[in-house]
Design an enzyme around this catalytic site. Structure first.
Site, PDB file in Angstrom:
ATOM      1  N   LYS A  96     -15.386  72.443  26.659  1.00  0.00           N
ATOM      2  CA  LYS A  96     -16.649  73.068  27.095  1.00  0.00           C
ATOM      3  C   LYS A  96     -16.368  74.496  27.564  1.00  0.00           C
ATOM      4  O   LYS A  96     -15.499  75.151  26.998  1.00  0.00           O
ATOM      5  CB  LYS A  96     -17.318  72.190  28.164  1.00  0.00           C
ATOM      6  CG  LYS A  96     -17.460  70.741  27.679  1.00  0.00           C
ATOM      7  CD  LYS A  96     -18.328  69.886  28.548  1.00  0.00           C
ATOM      8  CE  LYS A  96     -18.390  68.485  27.950  1.00  0.00           C
ATOM      9  NZ  LYS A  96     -19.301  67.598  28.680  1.00  0.00           N
ATOM     10  N   HIS A 137     -23.916  68.812  20.207  1.00  0.00           N
ATOM     11  CA  HIS A 137     -23.607  68.263  21.533  1.00  0.00           C
ATOM     12  C   HIS A 137     -24.867  68.282  22.390  1.00  0.00           C
ATOM     13  O   HIS A 137     -25.682  69.204  22.285  1.00  0.00           O
ATOM     14  CB  HIS A 137     -22.485  69.086  22.184  1.00  0.00           C
ATOM     15  CG  HIS A 137     -21.929  68.413  23.404  1.00  0.00           C
ATOM     16  ND1 HIS A 137     -22.589  68.440  24.612  1.00  0.00           N
ATOM     17  CD2 HIS A 137     -20.818  67.667  23.587  1.00  0.00           C
ATOM     18  CE1 HIS A 137     -21.879  67.735  25.490  1.00  0.00           C
ATOM     19  NE2 HIS A 137     -20.803  67.250  24.887  1.00  0.00           N
ATOM     20  N   GLU A 177     -25.357  69.078  25.310  1.00  0.00           N
ATOM     21  CA  GLU A 177     -25.524  70.295  26.120  1.00  0.00           C
ATOM     22  C   GLU A 177     -26.092  71.434  25.284  1.00  0.00           C
ATOM     23  O   GLU A 177     -26.850  72.258  25.796  1.00  0.00           O
ATOM     24  CB  GLU A 177     -24.170  70.664  26.771  1.00  0.00           C
ATOM     25  CG  GLU A 177     -23.828  69.682  27.892  1.00  0.00           C
ATOM     26  CD  GLU A 177     -22.351  69.447  28.129  1.00  0.00           C
ATOM     27  OE1 GLU A 177     -21.512  70.238  27.659  1.00  0.00           O
ATOM     28  OE2 GLU A 177     -22.020  68.441  28.798  1.00  0.00           O
ATOM     29  N   GLU A 206     -22.575  59.941  22.370  1.00  0.00           N
ATOM     30  CA  GLU A 206     -22.389  60.361  23.755  1.00  0.00           C
ATOM     31  C   GLU A 206     -23.697  60.183  24.517  1.00  0.00           C
ATOM     32  O   GLU A 206     -24.587  61.052  24.436  1.00  0.00           O
ATOM     33  CB  GLU A 206     -21.979  61.840  23.821  1.00  0.00           C
ATOM     34  CG  GLU A 206     -20.675  62.160  23.153  1.00  0.00           C
ATOM     35  CD  GLU A 206     -20.028  63.420  23.727  1.00  0.00           C
ATOM     36  OE1 GLU A 206     -18.872  63.322  24.145  1.00  0.00           O
ATOM     37  OE2 GLU A 206     -20.695  64.466  23.798  1.00  0.00           O
ATOM     38  N   GLY A 222     -20.044  63.458  32.192  1.00  0.00           N
ATOM     39  CA  GLY A 222     -19.694  64.126  33.438  1.00  0.00           C
ATOM     40  C   GLY A 222     -20.176  63.421  34.688  1.00  0.00           C
ATOM     41  O   GLY A 222     -20.164  63.999  35.780  1.00  0.00           O
ATOM     42  N   SER A 276     -17.629  60.302  30.099  1.00  0.00           N
ATOM     43  CA  SER A 276     -16.795  59.755  31.176  1.00  0.00           C
ATOM     44  C   SER A 276     -15.676  58.851  30.664  1.00  0.00           C
ATOM     45  O   SER A 276     -15.329  57.866  31.307  1.00  0.00           O
ATOM     46  CB  SER A 276     -17.664  59.031  32.214  1.00  0.00           C
ATOM     47  OG  SER A 276     -18.544  59.950  32.838  1.00  0.00           O
TER      48      SER A 276
HETATM   49  P1  13P Z   1     -17.027  63.966  30.030  1.00  0.00           P
HETATM   50  O1  13P Z   1     -15.842  63.284  29.410  1.00  0.00           O
HETATM   51  O2  13P Z   1     -16.636  65.046  30.999  1.00  0.00           O
HETATM   52  O3  13P Z   1     -18.013  63.001  30.557  1.00  0.00           O
HETATM   53  O4  13P Z   1     -17.749  64.771  28.838  1.00  0.00           O
HETATM   54  C1  13P Z   1     -18.013  64.108  27.657  1.00  0.00           C
HETATM   55  C2  13P Z   1     -18.454  65.084  26.656  1.00  0.00           C
HETATM   56  O5  13P Z   1     -19.531  65.644  26.748  1.00  0.00           O
HETATM   57  C3  13P Z   1     -17.528  65.405  25.551  1.00  0.00           C
HETATM   58  O6  13P Z   1     -18.164  66.130  24.557  1.00  0.00           O
END
Ligand code: 13P
Length: 251
Positions: free
Chosen positions: A14, A99, A101, A169, A175, A214
């Site tokens: 990220k 993704h 995000e 995901e 997160g 996670s």
């Molecule tokens: P985390 O492993 O920090 O939860 O993030 C997952 C993620 O978004 C990977 O692309």
């Protein structure tokens, strides 16, 4: 995990990492020399600023590198954007598209994600196409429907003749330290596998289906043992070589 599909453990850094963070790659290379994790494909998707340096550093180590996003066009007047060909030129083998995000922060739709995946394939990259439901959607019993719809609309037809990866995901697991139960992951990944098989035939049975959200050293063994989970997309736990290596070893 189905043993006829080589698992992929991909780290998504990220918006984290300065040049000093490349020391973690050196550490990971040393850990991998033990041979403890030779079965797995490994990738790290650093910020674009580190891609070329990491690619040089990782050469010959078995660690592939990838981008975190690409523009859908091959080139042009798109200030601040990066094309798939530029990522490939910097040494990338993979690129994450769609993704959650990016979908949330930049309003990316399934159609745009599909166009980005097409651009990635065109440039010779392997797109890691992400799907996942929100907490509200899961609570409303809509997870399978939402994720199934995203999967159908985010994979371009060009993928029929190309390598691609799918990452499930759940947005609420990213997160947060929360994860779905093994039964929930099993149900979702079985659905995704069936949908890929229905659309792509035999090839659908060979596509790597990653779990992300996670994923940590403490839960990796259980999650990565689930049939139709063929690896993981790892955020926070990919930033430190020891944690990332523990997840790779669990695969
Ligand atoms: P985390 O492993 O920090 O939860 O993030 C997952 C993620 O978004 C990977 O692309």
């Amino acid at each position: 995990m189905a043993f006829d599909i080589v698992p992929l453990i991909a780290g998504n850094w990220k918006m984290n990492g300065l040049r000093a963070s490349l020391d973690e790659v050196t550490r990971l290379k040393d850990l991998l020399k033990t041979g403890a994790a030779s079965y797995c494909s490994i990738a790290i998707c650093p910020p674009a600023t580190l891609l070329a340096a990491m690619s040089t550093q990782a050469a010959g180590s078995g660690i592939a590198v990838g981008g975190q996003d690409c523009h859908q066009a091959a080139s042009g007047a798109h200030t601040g954007d990066i094309s798939a060909a530029m990522l490939a030129d910097a040494g990338a083998r993979y690129v994450i598209v769609g993704h959650s995000e990016r979908r949330a922060d930049h309003g990316e739709t399934d159609a745009l994600v599909s166009a980005k995946a097409s651009a990635a394939i065109e440039a010779g990259l392997i797109p890691i196409i992400c799907v996942g439901e929100s907490e509200a959607e899961r609570k409303a019993g809509l997870a399978a429907k939402i994720v199934g719809g995203q999967l159908a609309a985010s994979i371009p037809d060009a993928a029929a003749d190309a390598d691609f990866v799918v990452a499930y995901e759940p947005v609420w697991a990213i997160g947060t330290g929360l994860t779905p139960t093994s039964a929930e992951i099993t149900a979702m990944h079985d659905n995704l596998r069936a949908q890929l098989a229905a659309r792509f035939g035999k090839k659908g049975a060979t596509i790597q289906l990653l779990y992300g959200g996670s994923l940590k050293p403490g839960n990796a063994r259980e999650i990565l043992a689930i049939e139709n989970v063929n690896g993981g997309l790892v955020g926070g736990a990919s930033l430190l070589a020891n944690d990332f290596f523990a997840i790779i070893s669990a695969a």
